[in-house]
Design a protein around this motif. Sequence first.
Motif, short mmCIF file in Angstrom:
data_model
loop_
_atom_site.label_atom_id
_atom_site.label_comp_id
_atom_site.label_asym_id
_atom_site.label_seq_id
_atom_site.Cartn_x
_atom_site.Cartn_y
_atom_site.Cartn_z
N SER A 114 116.31 -50.81 42.77
CA SER A 114 115.06 -50.19 43.19
C SER A 114 114.99 -48.72 42.79
N VAL A 115 113.77 -48.17 42.84
CA VAL A 115 113.60 -46.73 42.70
C VAL A 115 113.95 -46.10 44.05
N LYS A 116 115.02 -45.29 44.07
CA LYS A 116 115.49 -44.73 45.33
C LYS A 116 115.12 -43.25 45.45
N SER A 117 114.99 -42.79 46.69
CA SER A 117 114.81 -41.38 46.98
C SER A 117 116.17 -40.80 47.35
N VAL A 118 116.62 -39.78 46.61
CA VAL A 118 117.93 -39.18 46.85
C VAL A 118 117.78 -37.67 46.92
N THR A 119 118.76 -37.01 47.53
CA THR A 119 118.73 -35.55 47.63
C THR A 119 119.44 -34.88 46.46
N SER A 120 120.27 -35.65 45.72
CA SER A 120 120.93 -35.12 44.51
C SER A 120 121.05 -36.24 43.50
N ASP A 121 121.10 -35.88 42.23
CA ASP A 121 121.14 -36.89 41.16
C ASP A 121 122.44 -37.69 41.20
N PRO A 122 122.39 -39.01 40.95
CA PRO A 122 123.61 -39.82 40.92
C PRO A 122 124.50 -39.43 39.75
N SER A 123 125.80 -39.65 39.88
CA SER A 123 126.75 -39.30 38.82
C SER A 123 126.97 -40.43 37.83
N ASN A 124 126.74 -41.66 38.25
CA ASN A 124 126.99 -42.83 37.40
C ASN A 124 125.68 -43.46 36.97
N ILE A 125 124.91 -42.73 36.15
CA ILE A 125 123.59 -43.22 35.74
C ILE A 125 123.70 -44.40 34.80
N LYS A 126 122.66 -45.24 34.83
CA LYS A 126 122.59 -46.43 33.98
C LYS A 126 121.29 -46.42 33.21
N GLU A 127 121.33 -47.06 32.02
CA GLU A 127 120.13 -47.18 31.21
C GLU A 127 119.03 -47.85 32.02
N GLY A 128 117.83 -47.28 31.99
CA GLY A 128 116.67 -47.84 32.67
C GLY A 128 116.53 -47.43 34.12
N GLN A 129 117.52 -46.71 34.66
CA GLN A 129 117.47 -46.31 36.06
C GLN A 129 116.41 -45.23 36.30
N ILE A 130 115.75 -45.31 37.45
CA ILE A 130 114.75 -44.33 37.88
C ILE A 130 115.05 -43.93 39.32
#
Length: 333
Positions: A11-27
């Motif tokens: 899902s599209v998540k609301s976070v306070t800081s960017d994730p460290s393990n990003i994946k192609e297509g992630q939002i």
Amino acid sequence: MTTYREVKGYSVKSVTSDPSNIKEGQIWYNSTTKVIKVVPTITAWASGGDLNTGKINAGSTSSGPRDACLYFAGETGAGHQGTNESYDGSSWTELGDLNTARRNAAGFGTQTAAVCAGGLIPPANPQTQDLVEEWDGSSWTEVTDVPVAGIPEAGGAGTLTTGIIFGGDVSTGDARTDKTYEYDGTNWTAGGDLNTARRDPGAAGTQAATLAFGGMPGGSTAGTNVTEEYNGSTWTNGNNMSTSRGDAGSGGTQTNAIYAGGETNPPGAMNNTELYDGTNWSTAPTLATARHAGGTTSASGSTSAIYFGGHPPFLNNTEEFSAAATTRTVDVS
């Protein structure tokens, strides 16, 4: 209506800081900076270091990383070559020559454990050559010959102890072969026949999971778009490439391959790039220099590859292919 979660699996998540393990297509939505971030994959070719000797129809290693490969044998305006160069990610270094100069040999293995199999040797109106040489990181040694007279212009994949060659010519004319031979580091064994006989096919993968694609099934520059997958005993047709061609740069795995450049008639030398995901081919950015008969190394076709040398005539430039997931920001503040 299909949702983003159904398409990408998250899902599209609301976070306070960017994730460290990003994946192609992630939002995701960063609630601190009040921006939406998207992760596309950026693909491109870029210039690398020049070869010391520009040449064509040479062999190259098939396994290992992009920045650790060999380019050996081939031909220049001076004739057949035994020269051997190593790439470190920025520059090429001349190493020990082959014992027997040749062109159109099949190559596979790594920068420190490579195989040069068969090919064509002088004189002109060339004779096929069944000699095989192994590279140990410092010198070439003659080992067990291929079972037939060279099958020049074959595809090669795998490692020194689990290698494979397939296709190629069976004479100096336009006859093609569908034969496959497997190498265990000592001996050659016949494998299953290709469904489409061809010379100069693209090659990727391992001995037990090989990919053959493109090549020239008949006529000197009549290309094909046929793809075949090998399971260690049998070749099975897969989905075709978008563009028919042969004598191109190739590499990767059976489920993650690249095919760049090549030739067909018409239009001659090409700069097209296609990527294979194990099922389908897709187009990618084109080479800066249209070429064929060069060398390629790629451990992972769709994310990292290199193309060096080739024709027209006797190019010495190198191009590096890369793909990476990179964040892009949409301001919604």
